[in-house]
Design a protein around this motif. Structure first.
Motif, PDB file in Angstrom:
ATOM      1  N   PRO A  51       0.830  -1.224   0.000  1.00  0.00           N
ATOM      2  CA  PRO A  51       0.000   0.000   0.000  1.00  0.00           C
ATOM      3  C   PRO A  51       0.854   1.258   0.000  1.00  0.00           C
ATOM      4  N   PHE A  52       1.219   1.733  -1.171  1.00  0.00           N
ATOM      5  CA  PHE A  52       2.050   2.929  -1.249  1.00  0.00           C
ATOM      6  C   PHE A  52       1.311   4.176  -0.758  1.00  0.00           C
ATOM      7  N   HIS A  53      -0.031   4.151  -0.783  1.00  0.00           N
ATOM      8  CA  HIS A  53      -0.776   5.322  -0.327  1.00  0.00           C
ATOM      9  C   HIS A  53      -0.594   5.569   1.170  1.00  0.00           C
ATOM     10  N   ARG A  54      -0.160   4.532   1.897  1.00  0.00           N
ATOM     11  CA  ARG A  54       0.086   4.724   3.321  1.00  0.00           C
ATOM     12  C   ARG A  54       1.408   5.420   3.597  1.00  0.00           C
ATOM     13  N   LEU A  55       2.262   5.507   2.590  1.00  0.00           N
ATOM     14  CA  LEU A  55       3.589   6.075   2.797  1.00  0.00           C
ATOM     15  C   LEU A  55       3.510   7.550   3.160  1.00  0.00           C
ATOM     16  N   SER A  56       2.614   8.294   2.506  1.00  0.00           N
ATOM     17  CA  SER A  56       2.500   9.716   2.823  1.00  0.00           C
ATOM     18  C   SER A  56       2.004   9.933   4.242  1.00  0.00           C
ATOM     19  N   ASP A  57       0.991   9.157   4.663  1.00  0.00           N
ATOM     20  CA  ASP A  57       0.517   9.272   6.043  1.00  0.00           C
ATOM     21  C   ASP A  57       1.595   8.861   7.033  1.00  0.00           C
ATOM     22  N   GLY A  58       2.348   7.841   6.674  1.00  0.00           N
ATOM     23  CA  GLY A  58       3.413   7.394   7.566  1.00  0.00           C
ATOM     24  C   GLY A  58       4.514   8.427   7.714  1.00  0.00           C
ATOM     25  N   MET A  59       4.815   9.157   6.662  1.00  0.00           N
ATOM     26  CA  MET A  59       5.841  10.202   6.755  1.00  0.00           C
ATOM     27  C   MET A  59       5.409  11.316   7.700  1.00  0.00           C
ATOM     28  N   PHE A  60       4.127  11.664   7.702  1.00  0.00           N
ATOM     29  CA  PHE A  60       3.639  12.669   8.643  1.00  0.00           C
ATOM     30  C   PHE A  60       3.760  12.172  10.085  1.00  0.00           C
ATOM     31  N   ARG A  61       3.427  10.899  10.302  1.00  0.00           N
ATOM     32  CA  ARG A  61       3.561  10.348  11.660  1.00  0.00           C
ATOM     33  C   ARG A  61       5.024  10.293  12.080  1.00  0.00           C
ATOM     34  N   LEU A  62       5.913   9.966  11.118  1.00  0.00           N
ATOM     35  CA  LEU A  62       7.343   9.950  11.419  1.00  0.00           C
ATOM     36  C   LEU A  62       7.825  11.342  11.820  1.00  0.00           C
ATOM     37  N   GLY A  63       7.351  12.362  11.117  1.00  0.00           N
ATOM     38  CA  GLY A  63       7.704  13.723  11.494  1.00  0.00           C
ATOM     39  C   GLY A  63       7.232  14.067  12.891  1.00  0.00           C
ATOM     40  N   GLY A  64       6.044  13.575  13.264  1.00  0.00           N
ATOM     41  CA  GLY A  64       5.557  13.807  14.623  1.00  0.00           C
ATOM     42  C   GLY A  64       6.431  13.135  15.664  1.00  0.00           C
ATOM     43  N   PHE A  65       6.900  11.910  15.374  1.00  0.00           N
ATOM     44  CA  PHE A  65       7.801  11.218  16.304  1.00  0.00           C
ATOM     45  C   PHE A  65       9.117  11.977  16.461  1.00  0.00           C
ATOM     46  N   LEU A  66       9.630  12.481  15.344  1.00  0.00           N
ATOM     47  CA  LEU A  66      10.898  13.220  15.408  1.00  0.00           C
ATOM     48  C   LEU A  66      10.755  14.492  16.246  1.00  0.00           C
ATOM     49  N   GLN A  67       9.621  15.149  16.158  1.00  0.00           N
ATOM     50  CA  GLN A  67       9.397  16.329  16.982  1.00  0.00           C
ATOM     51  C   GLN A  67       9.365  15.972  18.460  1.00  0.00           C
ATOM     52  N   LEU A  68       8.770  14.833  18.779  1.00  0.00           N
ATOM     53  CA  LEU A  68       8.720  14.401  20.180  1.00  0.00           C
ATOM     54  C   LEU A  68      10.096  13.993  20.704  1.00  0.00           C
ATOM     55  N   MET A  69      11.020  13.615  19.811  1.00  0.00           N
ATOM     56  CA  MET A  69      12.352  13.173  20.224  1.00  0.00           C
ATOM     57  C   MET A  69      13.307  14.322  20.529  1.00  0.00           C
ATOM     58  N   VAL A  70      12.950  15.538  20.147  1.00  0.00           N
ATOM     59  CA  VAL A  70      13.841  16.681  20.308  1.00  0.00           C
ATOM     60  C   VAL A  70      13.407  17.493  21.530  1.00  0.00           C
ATOM     61  N   PRO A  71      14.396  17.838  22.408  1.00  0.00           N
ATOM     62  CA  PRO A  71      15.817  17.459  22.390  1.00  0.00           C
ATOM     63  C   PRO A  71      16.029  16.121  23.093  1.00  0.00           C
ATOM     64  N   PRO A  72      17.120  15.413  22.794  1.00  0.00           N
ATOM     65  CA  PRO A  72      17.418  14.181  23.527  1.00  0.00           C
ATOM     66  C   PRO A  72      17.615  14.451  25.014  1.00  0.00           C
ATOM     67  N   ASP A  73      17.011  13.642  25.854  1.00  0.00           N
ATOM     68  CA  ASP A  73      17.066  13.879  27.293  1.00  0.00           C
ATOM     69  C   ASP A  73      17.049  12.534  28.021  1.00  0.00           C
ATOM     70  N   PRO A  74      18.083  12.234  28.822  1.00  0.00           N
ATOM     71  CA  PRO A  74      18.090  10.966  29.561  1.00  0.00           C
ATOM     72  C   PRO A  74      17.137  10.964  30.742  1.00  0.00           C
ATOM     73  N   GLY A  75      16.672  12.127  31.164  1.00  0.00           N
ATOM     74  CA  GLY A  75      15.767  12.211  32.305  1.00  0.00           C
ATOM     75  C   GLY A  75      16.448  12.701  33.558  1.00  0.00           C
ATOM     76  N   SER A  76      17.549  12.068  33.928  1.00  0.00           N
ATOM     77  CA  SER A  76      18.326  12.458  35.107  1.00  0.00           C
ATOM     78  C   SER A  76      19.730  11.884  34.974  1.00  0.00           C
ATOM     79  N   TRP A  77      20.632  12.375  35.828  1.00  0.00           N
ATOM     80  CA  TRP A  77      22.005  11.866  35.790  1.00  0.00           C
ATOM     81  C   TRP A  77      22.054  10.391  36.187  1.00  0.00           C
ATOM     82  N   ALA A  78      21.224  10.015  37.136  1.00  0.00           N
ATOM     83  CA  ALA A  78      21.203   8.606  37.550  1.00  0.00           C
ATOM     84  C   ALA A  78      20.740   7.711  36.408  1.00  0.00           C
ATOM     85  N   GLN A  79      19.727   8.179  35.671  1.00  0.00           N
ATOM     86  CA  GLN A  79      19.246   7.401  34.535  1.00  0.00           C
ATOM     87  C   GLN A  79      20.286   7.351  33.420  1.00  0.00           C
TER      88      GLN A  79
END
Length: 284
Positions: A51-79
């Motif tokens: 289903p190539f038509h899902r590729l465009s929707d998947g790219m938008f979801r991938l962009g949303g994941f990348l936004q949630l990943m920025v900035p990288p953060d371990p949470g705490s020094w202990a973690q």
């Protein structure tokens, strides 16, 4: 100089016209080969109903994941310290798995080499055994050993040993078979035995090649150790799977960044060592 080359080429073309004619037969075979490959690719796409038509929707979801990943953060020094310890565990799994597979595969590769063991039955059984070990993917070995010895890095080490045993056995035996026969023949002519020919005529040629292959697999197994950690074989892969499961995307990006830095560093170091080993071999 250019006119001389042109006149020389023209003279040769007159004397040997068949050498300058277009080889339509070879060109046709290449064209047919490319066309068959493209047709086979299209046929596979159609049969699998991708289903190539899902590729465009998947790219938008991938962009949303990348936004949630920025900035990288371990949470705490202990973690962060926990993640660094898991990363060290992954590197240790890759190192011990690679080393264990190479040490076990080396004597077996001698049995699989035609110029070392002439017995066809031994050669056939050894080769088929290596094919069997290599035919099972590292992830499958990890699932098997997790079920046998439980969760943890020990299962990951055993999985890499089993997978690399088959691969190293094939690569080592092929390197041994490709070695020059003259040094071994010289040892035999001087009164040495067959074992002396292997020790002093064969092994000095192939050891640098084998070490180079082991270094490359150590780099590759660092990535593999991350993947098998996801199924419970320990290391940073286990931490990565857990953070993905709880949707902590900033921690996921921090772990991915650690993995990329580590793999790049090991790639750079192993590349320097491989070139050093090959350079010494050429000088020798």
């Amino acid at each position: 100089m250019n006119s001389f080359n042109f006149e020389n080429q023209a003279t040769i073309a007159e004397r040997h016209p068949h050498l300058f004619r277009p080889d339509w037969w070879n060109r046709g075979k290449i064209t047919v080969g490319f066309g068959a490959a493209i047709a086979l690719f299209v046929y596979g796409i159609v049969q699998l109903d991708i289903p190539f038509h899902r590729l465009s929707d998947g790219m938008f979801r991938l962009g949303g994941f990348l936004q949630l990943m920025v900035p990288p953060d371990p949470g705490s020094w202990a973690q962060a310290l926990i993640y660094l310890h898991a990363l060290g565990e992954t590197v240790a799994i890759a190192f011990l798995g690679t080393l264990g597979g190479a040490l076990l595969a080396f004597p077996v590769s001698l049995l699989a080499a035609r110029n070392v063991v002439a017995n066809r039955i031994v050669h056939l059984l050894t080769r088929r055994g290596l094919d069997t070990m290599r035919g099972v993917d590292t992830l499958i070995w990890a699932l098997i050993w997790v079920g046998v010895v439980g969760l943890g890095p020990f299962a990951g080490i055993l999985a890499l040993i089993c997978s690399d045993f088959g691969s190293f056995g094939k690569l080592f035996s092929e390197a041994i078979e490709a070695a020059d026969k003259k040094p071994g023949e010289g040892v035999l002519a001087a009164g040495g035995s067959h074992l002396h020919g292997i020790r002093f005529g064969l092994l000095p040629q192939v050891i640098p090649i084998l070490l180079s292959q082991v270094l490359y697999y150590f780099e590759s197994n660092t990535r593999s150790a991350t993947i098998i950690g996801i199924v419970g074989a320990g290391g940073i892969g286990l931490q990565l799977a857990e953070q993905i499961r709880v949707l902590e995307w900033q921690r996921v990006s921090f772990l991915i960044l650690l993995i990329l830095i580590t793999v790049s560093s090991i790639d750079w170091i192993s590349g320097k060592l491989r070139f050093a080993i090959i350079g010494r071999r050429e000088i020798a």
